[in-house]
Structures are given as C-alpha cells and as structure tokens.
Design a protein around this motif. Sequence first.
Motif, PDB file in Angstrom:
ATOM      1  N   THR A  77       0.850  -1.170  -0.202  1.00  0.00           N
ATOM      2  CA  THR A  77       0.111   0.066   0.012  1.00  0.00           C
ATOM      3  C   THR A  77       0.855   1.194   0.011  1.00  0.00           C
ATOM      4  OG1 THR A  77      -0.268  -0.368   2.335  1.00  0.00           O
ATOM      5  CG2 THR A  77      -2.291  -1.080   1.110  1.00  0.00           C
ATOM      6  N   ALA A  78       2.033   1.127   0.711  1.00  0.00           N
ATOM      7  CA  ALA A  78       2.751   2.198   0.522  1.00  0.00           C
ATOM      8  C   ALA A  78       3.481   2.838  -0.740  1.00  0.00           C
ATOM      9  CB  ALA A  78       4.143   2.250   1.330  1.00  0.00           C
ATOM     10  N   SER A  79       3.461   1.901  -1.822  1.00  0.00           N
ATOM     11  CA  SER A  79       3.866   1.875  -2.878  1.00  0.00           C
ATOM     12  C   SER A  79       2.744   2.744  -3.996  1.00  0.00           C
ATOM     13  CB  SER A  79       4.104   0.814  -3.628  1.00  0.00           C
ATOM     14  OG  SER A  79       3.002  -0.027  -4.115  1.00  0.00           O
ATOM     15  N   LEU A  80       1.543   2.597  -3.470  1.00  0.00           N
ATOM     16  CA  LEU A  80       0.534   3.545  -4.051  1.00  0.00           C
ATOM     17  C   LEU A  80       0.824   4.949  -4.059  1.00  0.00           C
ATOM     18  CD1 LEU A  80      -2.620   1.322  -3.096  1.00  0.00           C
ATOM     19  CD2 LEU A  80      -1.431   1.527  -5.354  1.00  0.00           C
ATOM     20  N   GLN A  81       1.614   5.415  -3.105  1.00  0.00           N
ATOM     21  CA  GLN A  81       1.700   6.807  -3.213  1.00  0.00           C
ATOM     22  C   GLN A  81       2.854   7.289  -4.586  1.00  0.00           C
ATOM     23  OE1 GLN A  81       0.630   8.828  -0.701  1.00  0.00           O
ATOM     24  NE2 GLN A  81      -0.578   6.761  -0.315  1.00  0.00           N
ATOM     25  N   ARG A  82       3.291   6.293  -4.795  1.00  0.00           N
ATOM     26  CA  ARG A  82       4.081   6.561  -6.383  1.00  0.00           C
ATOM     27  C   ARG A  82       3.189   6.368  -7.499  1.00  0.00           C
ATOM     28  NH1 ARG A  82       7.911   1.528  -5.874  1.00  0.00           N
ATOM     29  NH2 ARG A  82       8.278   2.159  -8.206  1.00  0.00           N
ATOM     30  N   GLU A  83       3.105   7.515  -8.274  1.00  0.00           N
ATOM     31  CA  GLU A  83       2.169   7.679  -9.237  1.00  0.00           C
ATOM     32  C   GLU A  83       2.097   6.641 -10.236  1.00  0.00           C
ATOM     33  OE1 GLU A  83       0.339  11.167 -12.266  1.00  0.00           O
ATOM     34  OE2 GLU A  83       2.372  11.429 -11.327  1.00  0.00           O
ATOM     35  N   GLU A  84       3.272   6.082 -10.584  1.00  0.00           N
ATOM     36  CA  GLU A  84       3.336   5.056 -11.674  1.00  0.00           C
ATOM     37  C   GLU A  84       2.633   3.646 -11.204  1.00  0.00           C
ATOM     38  OE1 GLU A  84       7.352   4.553  -9.588  1.00  0.00           O
ATOM     39  OE2 GLU A  84       6.049   6.128 -10.038  1.00  0.00           O
ATOM     40  N   VAL A  85       3.039   3.491  -9.861  1.00  0.00           N
ATOM     41  CA  VAL A  85       2.461   2.110  -9.429  1.00  0.00           C
ATOM     42  C   VAL A  85       0.752   2.160  -9.254  1.00  0.00           C
ATOM     43  CG1 VAL A  85       2.228   0.800  -7.124  1.00  0.00           C
ATOM     44  CG2 VAL A  85       4.452   1.708  -8.236  1.00  0.00           C
ATOM     45  N   LYS A  86       0.077   3.487  -8.679  1.00  0.00           N
ATOM     46  CA  LYS A  86      -1.131   3.575  -8.732  1.00  0.00           C
ATOM     47  C   LYS A  86      -1.759   3.502 -10.124  1.00  0.00           C
ATOM     48  CE  LYS A  86      -5.220   5.288  -7.307  1.00  0.00           C
ATOM     49  NZ  LYS A  86      -5.758   5.900  -8.703  1.00  0.00           N
ATOM     50  N   ALA A  87      -1.136   3.936 -10.937  1.00  0.00           N
ATOM     51  CA  ALA A  87      -1.524   4.071 -12.529  1.00  0.00           C
ATOM     52  C   ALA A  87      -1.713   2.771 -13.007  1.00  0.00           C
ATOM     53  CB  ALA A  87      -0.775   5.150 -13.425  1.00  0.00           C
ATOM     54  N   PHE A  88      -0.594   1.900 -12.790  1.00  0.00           N
ATOM     55  CA  PHE A  88      -0.575   0.410 -13.101  1.00  0.00           C
ATOM     56  C   PHE A  88      -1.726  -0.244 -12.641  1.00  0.00           C
ATOM     57  CE2 PHE A  88       1.127  -3.816 -12.525  1.00  0.00           C
ATOM     58  CZ  PHE A  88       1.012  -4.420 -13.984  1.00  0.00           C
ATOM     59  N   VAL A  89      -1.667  -0.440 -11.171  1.00  0.00           N
ATOM     60  CA  VAL A  89      -2.680  -1.078 -10.685  1.00  0.00           C
ATOM     61  C   VAL A  89      -4.323  -0.790 -11.089  1.00  0.00           C
ATOM     62  CG1 VAL A  89      -3.964  -1.571  -8.366  1.00  0.00           C
ATOM     63  CG2 VAL A  89      -1.368  -1.397  -8.477  1.00  0.00           C
ATOM     64  N   ASP A  90      -4.516   0.588 -11.112  1.00  0.00           N
ATOM     65  CA  ASP A  90      -5.976   1.081 -11.717  1.00  0.00           C
ATOM     66  C   ASP A  90      -5.869   0.448 -13.000  1.00  0.00           C
ATOM     67  OD1 ASP A  90      -6.360   2.486  -9.414  1.00  0.00           O
ATOM     68  OD2 ASP A  90      -5.891   4.470 -10.518  1.00  0.00           O
ATOM     69  N   PHE A  91      -5.126   0.303 -14.132  1.00  0.00           N
ATOM     70  CA  PHE A  91      -4.984   0.016 -15.423  1.00  0.00           C
ATOM     71  C   PHE A  91      -5.426  -1.541 -15.376  1.00  0.00           C
ATOM     72  CE2 PHE A  91      -3.112  -1.936 -19.018  1.00  0.00           C
ATOM     73  CZ  PHE A  91      -3.393  -1.169 -20.026  1.00  0.00           C
ATOM     74  N   TYR A  92      -4.419  -2.280 -14.615  1.00  0.00           N
ATOM     75  CA  TYR A  92      -4.769  -3.685 -14.374  1.00  0.00           C
ATOM     76  C   TYR A  92      -6.265  -4.148 -14.132  1.00  0.00           C
ATOM     77  CZ  TYR A  92      -2.771  -8.302 -13.076  1.00  0.00           C
ATOM     78  OH  TYR A  92      -2.529  -9.877 -13.013  1.00  0.00           O
ATOM     79  N   LEU A  93      -6.813  -3.292 -13.147  1.00  0.00           N
ATOM     80  CA  LEU A  93      -8.274  -3.618 -12.639  1.00  0.00           C
ATOM     81  C   LEU A  93      -9.063  -3.279 -13.788  1.00  0.00           C
ATOM     82  CD1 LEU A  93      -7.814  -2.588  -8.840  1.00  0.00           C
ATOM     83  CD2 LEU A  93      -8.203  -4.867  -9.765  1.00  0.00           C
ATOM     84  N   GLU A  94      -8.749  -2.163 -14.352  1.00  0.00           N
ATOM     85  CA  GLU A  94      -9.693  -1.692 -15.318  1.00  0.00           C
ATOM     86  C   GLU A  94      -9.962  -2.399 -16.566  1.00  0.00           C
ATOM     87  OE1 GLU A  94      -8.192   2.147 -15.726  1.00  0.00           O
ATOM     88  OE2 GLU A  94      -9.319   3.207 -14.154  1.00  0.00           O
ATOM     89  N   ASN A  95      -8.905  -3.183 -16.942  1.00  0.00           N
ATOM     90  CA  ASN A  95      -8.654  -3.936 -17.983  1.00  0.00           C
ATOM     91  C   ASN A  95      -8.463  -5.488 -17.621  1.00  0.00           C
ATOM     92  OD1 ASN A  95      -8.125  -1.888 -20.418  1.00  0.00           O
ATOM     93  ND2 ASN A  95      -7.039  -1.217 -18.700  1.00  0.00           N
ATOM     94  N   ALA A  96      -8.895  -5.879 -16.393  1.00  0.00           N
ATOM     95  CA  ALA A  96      -8.602  -7.251 -16.109  1.00  0.00           C
ATOM     96  C   ALA A  96      -9.503  -8.369 -16.799  1.00  0.00           C
ATOM     97  CB  ALA A  96      -8.934  -7.331 -14.530  1.00  0.00           C
ATOM     98  N   VAL A  97     -10.830  -7.968 -17.272  1.00  0.00           N
ATOM     99  CA  VAL A  97     -11.852  -8.735 -18.031  1.00  0.00           C
ATOM    100  C   VAL A  97     -11.151  -9.254 -19.045  1.00  0.00           C
ATOM    101  CG1 VAL A  97     -14.062  -8.992 -18.955  1.00  0.00           C
ATOM    102  CG2 VAL A  97     -13.857  -8.000 -16.650  1.00  0.00           C
ATOM    103  N   ASP A  98     -10.747  -8.315 -20.055  1.00  0.00           N
ATOM    104  CA  ASP A  98     -10.044  -8.463 -21.350  1.00  0.00           C
ATOM    105  C   ASP A  98      -8.750  -9.124 -21.107  1.00  0.00           C
ATOM    106  OD1 ASP A  98     -12.375  -7.455 -22.637  1.00  0.00           O
ATOM    107  OD2 ASP A  98     -11.398  -5.192 -22.937  1.00  0.00           O
ATOM    108  N   LEU A  99      -8.064  -8.723 -20.187  1.00  0.00           N
ATOM    109  CA  LEU A  99      -6.701  -9.172 -20.155  1.00  0.00           C
ATOM    110  C   LEU A  99      -6.766 -10.661 -19.568  1.00  0.00           C
ATOM    111  CD1 LEU A  99      -4.948  -6.439 -17.731  1.00  0.00           C
ATOM    112  CD2 LEU A  99      -4.390  -7.304 -20.314  1.00  0.00           C
ATOM    113  N   ALA A 100      -7.716 -11.092 -18.743  1.00  0.00           N
ATOM    114  CA  ALA A 100      -8.181 -12.544 -18.454  1.00  0.00           C
ATOM    115  C   ALA A 100      -8.392 -13.233 -19.513  1.00  0.00           C
ATOM    116  CB  ALA A 100      -9.077 -12.697 -17.433  1.00  0.00           C
ATOM    117  N   ALA A 101      -9.337 -12.982 -20.336  1.00  0.00           N
ATOM    118  CA  ALA A 101      -9.794 -13.556 -21.569  1.00  0.00           C
ATOM    119  C   ALA A 101      -8.665 -13.938 -22.676  1.00  0.00           C
ATOM    120  CB  ALA A 101     -10.970 -12.783 -22.180  1.00  0.00           C
ATOM    121  N   SER A 102      -7.792 -12.859 -22.599  1.00  0.00           N
ATOM    122  CA  SER A 102      -6.780 -13.011 -23.542  1.00  0.00           C
ATOM    123  C   SER A 102      -5.753 -13.848 -23.397  1.00  0.00           C
ATOM    124  CB  SER A 102      -5.897 -11.689 -23.934  1.00  0.00           C
ATOM    125  OG  SER A 102      -5.077 -11.352 -22.606  1.00  0.00           O
ATOM    126  N   VAL A 103      -5.649 -14.402 -22.180  1.00  0.00           N
ATOM    127  CA  VAL A 103      -4.624 -15.375 -21.584  1.00  0.00           C
ATOM    128  C   VAL A 103      -5.329 -16.787 -21.244  1.00  0.00           C
ATOM    129  CG1 VAL A 103      -2.952 -13.687 -20.952  1.00  0.00           C
ATOM    130  CG2 VAL A 103      -4.533 -14.509 -19.259  1.00  0.00           C
TER     131      VAL A 103
END
Length: 331
Positions: free
Chosen positions: A276-302
């Motif tokens: 959770t401390a790493s979420l203060q870093r903008e790149e980490v927060k952006a990546f985690v958001d991206f992961y969750l926002e696209n997880a349905v399509d990502l899951a289907a792709s693999v």
Amino acid sequence: MQYQFTRHLASLRGLLIIGMLVAVVMVACSSDEEPQEPAAQAGLLSGEIVIDGSSTVYPLTVAAAEDFRKENPRVQIPVGVSGTGGGFKKFTAGETVISDASRPIKDSERELADRNGVDFMELTVAYDGLSVLINPDNDWASCLTTDQLNEVWKPDSEVSNWNQIDPSFPDREIVLYGPDSDSGTFDYFTEEINGDTGVIRHDFFPAVDDNVLVQGIAGDRGALGYFGYAYYVANADKLKLVAVDGGDGCIEPNEETINNGSYSPLGRPLYVYVNTASLQREEVKAFVDFYLENAVDLAASVGYVGLPQQMYDDALALVAKSANTGSEVKR
C-alpha cells in the motif's frame, strides 16, 4: 533630423521589445491557468515496478504490463516467477511492490509482513480452473474422479500404472508432473485433492515454471499432470484436458464452467497483493488502476475468466482510498 530619426527608431524598438515581453508573460500566465494533463495520460510516467510470484498469475500480469507500457514506455515492469510462496518471501521482506498469488496469503506470511512493516492489500483479479492434463495420444483417460486423483497423488500411493486407476486403462507406466512446493497451485491442488496443503507423494517431476511441465507432458504418452488453465489454452495443440468428476459428473474447465462454479473443486480465484505504501508512487497507482480496469479483457486474452464488474469497481475504490490517505489496508 538624423538624431531625431534615430531616437524615433530606438523608441519603436523599445516598444516592440516591451510588447513581446508582455505577450510572453500573458502566454505563460495563460498556460499556468490551464489544467495540466495527468502524467499517466500524457505517457510521462517513469520508474520501476518490481513484481514476482505465481507462475499461474504470471501470464495475466505480463499481459497487463505489456499493454500498460505501450502508453508508458518509460516505466519498467520486471515480472519474476518464483511461485506464490517464493513471491511472498520477497514481498513480505519489502523487495517487491506487487506479488502474484494463486492462493491467499498464509498467516505466517502475514506475520512476516507485519514484522517488516509491510502493509498490503489483496486484490482478486480473475478466476482459474486448475487443470488436469495428459498427452494428446492418451485416448483412454477422458475423465477422472477426485477419488481417483487422490489415489494417484496421496503420499502413500502405490499407483504406478494406468491400469491401477481403472482396469480398462492400458498397462502403461504413469509419469507424474506438477508444480513445486513453492507454488500456490501445488498448495491448492494438494488441499483439494489430498485433504491437506502440501501432502503429496514425492516421486513426481516438480517445476517452478509451468512451461517445463507443458514440455514434459507433451513428450510422454503416459504423463499425467496439473497446472493453471491459461497454460493449457496457450498449449492446447500439445496437451489434452481431463474432465474432473467432483461428484456431479465429468466437467472440463472452460470459461463457462469456471465462471459458474460447476468446475469444482478445482476452480479458484487468482490474486495480486500490492504494497500500500507504493501506491503513493504515481506509476504504481496508475498500473494497478490499469490492471483492474482492463482485467476482464486481459483475463480472456490469456485463458482465464474475469470477475463481475462490481468486484473490480470495489477494488478500484479501495486502491483510490489507500492512495489518497496512505492508510494501512489489509484484506
């Protein structure tokens, strides 16, 4: 006259310079007042997000990392494969930012994180159907019951031949392949099939990398093994699924049976754990958001199955709350 003309020219030059300076100041002030595009949207993020853990979750996280870096090429995201247990060793020591896991974190691992001051959140990212695999030339074992799997894999098993599982099966040696003991898949399979985590016979070929298991099963007609569904999907031309009868008939893992829970007891959730401390870093927060926002399509792709959208929305809200407050969040 010449003197007056020169003075007039100098005055004009002065006025021009003053006008230019005023224009520059106005532009600067105007740009300061305009809302700035977030660094994540502008592709200006940079840094390194170190990830390790489950070989099962690995294809999903790599897919997320590759797509994220298309928009943020200056962010480095190395993804290791130490197995769920190996990943948690690094994560609870503060060596990684995100840990991929195919099982929930154990109490002993939570305690280690506490001792090292590592606060974290657990995020469910997809569903998997832990799959039982055989060689494509195996034309006899289309379905196995959980009791039969237990007879093969239990610690004191004496099963070494296919006809010991079923007399109608041929007289052929069984060669067993499976994840090693650092794997969450190993923990899940042994608990569901043998009744306790880590309880298993020892004469099988273990591997931390599921691709090694793919090669072993694909090269041996008598092989029997197990690993995550995504690795079957990626290697369907080299492998053959075995349906599993958990008491309600023979069911193969696929998108429908994994999602509706009928592939039981080997259907399971997949996780990522985030410091959770790493979420203060903008790149980490952006990546985690991206992961969750696209997880349905990502899951289907693999080859995995996405969650209901509300679960991702809840996870995004939890991430936002933690990033905004910097508070400890554990689930």
